[in-house]
Design a protein around this motif. Structure first.
Motif, PDB file in Angstrom:
ATOM      1  N   THR A  70       0.845  -1.189   0.000  1.00 14.78           N
ATOM      2  CA  THR A  70       0.000   0.000   0.000  1.00 14.78           C
ATOM      3  C   THR A  70       0.881   1.240   0.000  1.00 14.78           C
ATOM      4  OG1 THR A  70      -1.692  -1.181   1.256  1.00 14.78           O
ATOM      5  CG2 THR A  70      -1.847   1.226   1.198  1.00 14.78           C
ATOM      6  N   GLN A  72       1.061   5.480  -0.009  1.00 15.26           N
ATOM      7  CA  GLN A  72       0.353   6.718   0.297  1.00 15.26           C
ATOM      8  C   GLN A  72       1.278   7.895  -0.001  1.00 15.26           C
ATOM      9  OE1 GLN A  72      -0.824   6.409   4.424  1.00 15.26           O
ATOM     10  NE2 GLN A  72      -2.769   5.447   3.891  1.00 15.26           N
ATOM     11  N   THR A 105      -4.561  -1.209  -7.841  1.00 15.49           N
ATOM     12  CA  THR A 105      -5.886  -0.632  -7.613  1.00 15.49           C
ATOM     13  C   THR A 105      -5.727   0.730  -6.949  1.00 15.49           C
ATOM     14  OG1 THR A 105      -6.054  -1.786  -5.485  1.00 15.49           O
ATOM     15  CG2 THR A 105      -7.037  -2.862  -7.393  1.00 15.49           C
ATOM     16  N   GLU A 107      -7.035   3.259  -4.525  1.00 18.12           N
ATOM     17  CA  GLU A 107      -7.943   3.246  -3.380  1.00 18.12           C
ATOM     18  C   GLU A 107      -8.637   4.592  -3.208  1.00 18.12           C
ATOM     19  OE1 GLU A 107      -8.479   0.381  -1.426  1.00 18.12           O
ATOM     20  OE2 GLU A 107      -7.439  -0.418  -3.190  1.00 18.12           O
ATOM     21  N   GLU A 108      -7.860   5.662  -3.303  1.00 19.26           N
ATOM     22  CA  GLU A 108      -8.453   6.992  -3.200  1.00 19.26           C
ATOM     23  C   GLU A 108      -7.500   8.034  -3.752  1.00 19.26           C
ATOM     24  OE1 GLU A 108      -7.766   8.852   1.029  1.00 19.26           O
ATOM     25  OE2 GLU A 108      -8.709   6.883   1.300  1.00 19.26           O
ATOM     26  N   LYS A 129      -8.913   7.782 -13.955  1.00 18.40           N
ATOM     27  CA  LYS A 129      -8.107   6.571 -13.713  1.00 18.40           C
ATOM     28  C   LYS A 129      -8.230   5.653 -14.922  1.00 18.40           C
ATOM     29  CE  LYS A 129     -10.529   5.960  -9.909  1.00 18.40           C
ATOM     30  NZ  LYS A 129     -11.080   5.427  -8.634  1.00 18.40           N
ATOM     31  N   GLU A 157      -3.685   7.160  -2.668  1.00 17.53           N
ATOM     32  CA  GLU A 157      -3.405   5.852  -2.056  1.00 17.53           C
ATOM     33  C   GLU A 157      -3.699   4.782  -3.086  1.00 17.53           C
ATOM     34  OE1 GLU A 157      -4.188   4.225   2.199  1.00 17.53           O
ATOM     35  OE2 GLU A 157      -5.971   3.687   1.015  1.00 17.53           O
ATOM     36  N   TYR A 158      -2.747   3.868  -3.289  1.00 15.96           N
ATOM     37  CA  TYR A 158      -2.970   2.761  -4.208  1.00 15.96           C
ATOM     38  C   TYR A 158      -2.301   1.503  -3.670  1.00 15.96           C
ATOM     39  CZ  TYR A 158       1.782   3.665  -6.032  1.00 15.96           C
ATOM     40  OH  TYR A 158       3.137   3.850  -6.158  1.00 15.96           O
ATOM     41  N   LYS A 159      -2.751   0.352  -4.182  1.00 15.40           N
ATOM     42  CA  LYS A 159      -2.220  -0.938  -3.739  1.00 15.40           C
ATOM     43  C   LYS A 159      -1.704  -1.726  -4.935  1.00 15.40           C
ATOM     44  CE  LYS A 159      -4.980  -1.407   0.452  1.00 15.40           C
ATOM     45  NZ  LYS A 159      -5.888  -2.261   1.261  1.00 15.40           N
ATOM     46  N   LYS A 161      -0.592  -5.520  -5.932  1.00 16.98           N
ATOM     47  CA  LYS A 161      -0.647  -6.927  -5.534  1.00 16.98           C
ATOM     48  C   LYS A 161       0.249  -7.732  -6.459  1.00 16.98           C
ATOM     49  CE  LYS A 161      -3.791 -10.816  -4.733  1.00 16.98           C
ATOM     50  NZ  LYS A 161      -5.189 -11.298  -4.773  1.00 16.98           N
TER      51      LYS A 161
END
Length: 664
Positions: A70, A72, A105, A107-108, A129, A157-159, A161
């Motif tokens: 994650t 930020q 992904t 997130e915000e 996006k 914020e993104y993730k 994987k």
């Protein structure tokens, strides 16, 4: 005393609260939005208020551990030149053979502005996006922030994987804008030991501890599903840095991204309970074997039938190995057309590429390997990471994005790239000149191959000129370009008209007028380029009273030192060693004599890194200048920066020192 303590306590508590707010998303203050410039770098166009990342390991019974990282970020925009920081591109790898593609992904994402003395928060919507394809192996998630202006703050914020646990996601904590605070946390199960690789010149502090944790997951008991629990110890690592200065790109740098502060982590050991520890760190031999075991790669090197008849005539007519290699190389260059796609794997059968006469880097250069091997030549592929891709610091085939050819002829290694029609043996395209590559053989062994040129490429300029009594200069220029200088001239100028060449020169040398322009040997790669033209100019001589003042270098005079920084942390990259020689003969006007000539000079840098020799003489109406400047290494380490900077300062002094003529 007590009141003083209370004041200190409240100030301390307030500062902690302020810092805590700044290190959390969503905590944007009016004071931050009102800030007009960065506290420690007033020239900064933007700054990271913070960047944080955290890597967690998630367990599933079917696939084992995967990582979720994650990120930020919080960025302040100070100037209009910083608005491009509101467009983010997050690359991720999609070229795995046995693993799921990585996935990002969002997130915000928010933009914050101060309007009517209130904090206005604008969300990144779905149209801001999108996903784009970079090449066969990489995609990127792009984010465009709305309503961004000077003074805005953006948060994201993104993730990420990934099933690939052999390397953890890179954490970059230095950019060309300041970073107030950076923090990376990892929660690694005790079964895995990673090696940390820190790049750049800014250190990270490290705190570590071990604690017990557990995860619940869905498992199978017979045909039924059941919630299970995995209990284990994990290693918690926290890397931190504060007040990280911007790393600004200066002239003569390879790829500035190679030198930013970054943290990379490579899996070295797996130690499952009641099992012997397993060393997992990849070796270069592992990389070589993995690539050779790929059926498409192997087929591209071992398939001969589709070109056999075409090459037999070349093979039978060549008198020596050197001639054979040269003719096969020339044949592939002239037949094939590069589609500008990188990679070291063929994306189609080489037979199809051969028939269609179009292919990517791998299809063309592996085809060359195959033809050379069929002809009895010792040839092998060399994996390369291009300049724009960065440097491969440890064995991992995902770090490479290109392949060239190494040929052993009479115990001499020749490097070739048939994607570039103007290239020659040991004269690779500039995109490939990036430290070293990795030669791989079919027996699984490998060898590091230095890609950087070792011999100086010459550039020789001859000028014959005369000055009239009005201070106008007219003359002829003959410029010869050798080796890499010739290669780059052909690359940049072949196919353009003489008129466009003249316009380029007149732009480089303002105030000159050029005529009778010709170029020789544009297509003869073994010969130097020879550029000839006539010129006139009226802005290199200054007349004051009965005297004339001018630089003996005329319009070639350099007036600005390219090295301006107080210090430099990354190497100086000249791409290739170079020798620049200038010979100028000119006639002074009737009625004038030489009053002052510049001083002759010889300079050398330590370890023969660079040399300069300057001679000037006067005989009657003739003045002759001979100037030689050698740069003897493609790359000079930053420890020599101050010496190099002073060396170029002397060059500027030499070239700007005036000849003085007076009426006799």
């Amino acid at each position: 005393m007590r009141s003083c303590f209370l004041i200190f306590f409240w100030v301390f508590l307030f500062s902690l609260t302020s810092v805590a707010q700044k290190l959390e998303l969503g905590q944007v203050t009016k004071a931050e939005l009102l800030e007009k410039q960065h506290k420690s770098d007033t020239s900064a166009v933007a700054a990271y208020i913070f960047k944080k990342a955290k890597t967690d390991f998630l367990y599933a019974e079917e696939n084992g551990f995967t990582t979720i990282t994650t990120f930020q970020i919080k960025i302040k925009i100070y100037k209009k030149e910083g608005l491009n920081w509101a467009n983010f591109k997050i690359p991720y790898y999609v070229g795995y053979e046995n693993l799921e593609d990585e996935n990002v992904t969002i997130e915000e994402g928010y933009t914050y502005n101060l309007e009517n003395n209130k904090v206005l928060k604008t969300k990144v919507k779905s149209e801001g996006k999108f996903t784009e394809k970079i090449n066969e192996y990489w995609e990127a998630k792009s984010v465009t922030f709305p309503n961004v202006k000077v003074g805005s703050i953006i948060e994201l914020e993104y993730k990420l994987k990934s099933e690939n646990i052999t390397t953890l996601p890179e954490f970059q904590y230095q950019y060309d804008i300041p970073v107030n605070y950076a923090e990376y946390n990892s929660f690694i199960p005790e079964f895995y030991i990673y090696k940390s690789i820190r790049k750049g010149y800014i250190d990270l502090s490290l705190d570590q501890k071990i604690e017990t944790t557990s995860q619940s997951f869905e498992g199978k008991v017979g045909y039924a599903s059941q919630t299970k629990n995995l209990r284990y110890k994990q290693i918690i690592s926290q890397y931190k840095a504060s007040n990280i200065p911007a790393l600004i790109e200066e002239d003569f740098v390879n790829n500035i991204a190679n030198y930013y502060g970054k943290l990379e982590q490579e899996l070295q050991t797996i130690r499952y309970p009641e099992q012997e520890p397993k060393q997992i760190a990849t070796t270069w031999e592992d990389v070589a074997k993995s690539i050779y075991d790929d059926k498409d790669f192997n087929a591209a090197i071992t398939s001969f039938e589709y070109f056999k008849n075409d090459i037999l005539s070349i093979k039978n007519s060549a008198q020596t190995q050197e001639e054979l290699v040269k003719r096969i190389f020339s044949y592939v260059k002239n037949r094939m057309n590069w589609n500008e796609k990188y990679g070291y794997y063929p994306r189609q059968k080489v037979e199809i590429a051969y028939v269609e006469k179009v292919g990517n880097v791998a299809e063309i250069n592996l085809m060359l390997v195959s033809m050379l091997r069929m002809s009895g030549i010792d040839a092998n592929p060399v994996l390369v990471s291009t300049r724009e891709n960065g440097i491969a610091y440890f064995p991992n085939k995902t770090l490479f994005n290109y392949v060239i050819v190494a040929v052993n002829v009479n115990n001499t290694i020749l490097l070739m790239d048939a994607t570039e029609k103007l290239s020659d043996s040991n004269r690779l395209p500039v995109r490939v000149l990036n430290g070293s590559g990795r030669l791989i053989r079919k027996d699984g062994t490998s060898e590091e191959i230095d890609l950087m040129p070792k011999t100086n490429s010459n550039n020789v300029t001859n000028i014959i000129a005369s000055i009239n009594q009005q201070g106008e200069v007219a003359g002829k220029v003959r410029e010869q370009y050798f080796d890499y200088n010739a290669f780059l001239f052909r690359k940049n100028h072949n196919g353009f008209s003489s008129q466009s060449q003249v316009e380029k020169l007149e732009k480089i040398y303002p105030g000159i007028e050029i005529s009778s322009y010709t170029v020789q040997n544009s297509e003869e790669l073994d010969l130097p380029i020879i550029e000839n033209y006539d010129f006139t100019t009226s802005n290199v001589v200054e007349i004051i009273g009965d005297k004339m003042y001018f630089s003996p270098f005329l319009f070639l005079m350099k007036t600005e030192n390219p090295f301006k920084k107080e210090k430099r942390e990354y190497p100086i990259d000249f791409i290739y060693p170079n020798k620049d020689k200038v010979i100028i003969n000119f006639t002074i006007p009737e009625g004038y004599v030489v009053e002052t000539l510049p001083k002759e000079m010889a300079l050398s840098m330590p370890d023969n890194l660079a040399n300069l020799r300057y001679m000037i003489s006067n005989t009657g109406k003739q003045i002759q200048l001979v100037y030689t400047h050698d740069t003897n290494q493609a790359t000079i380490e930053s420890g020599y920066y101050e010496i190099l900077k002073n060396f170029y300062k002397k060059i500027i002094e030499i070239q700007t020192e005036k000849i003085v003529l007076k009426k006799g």
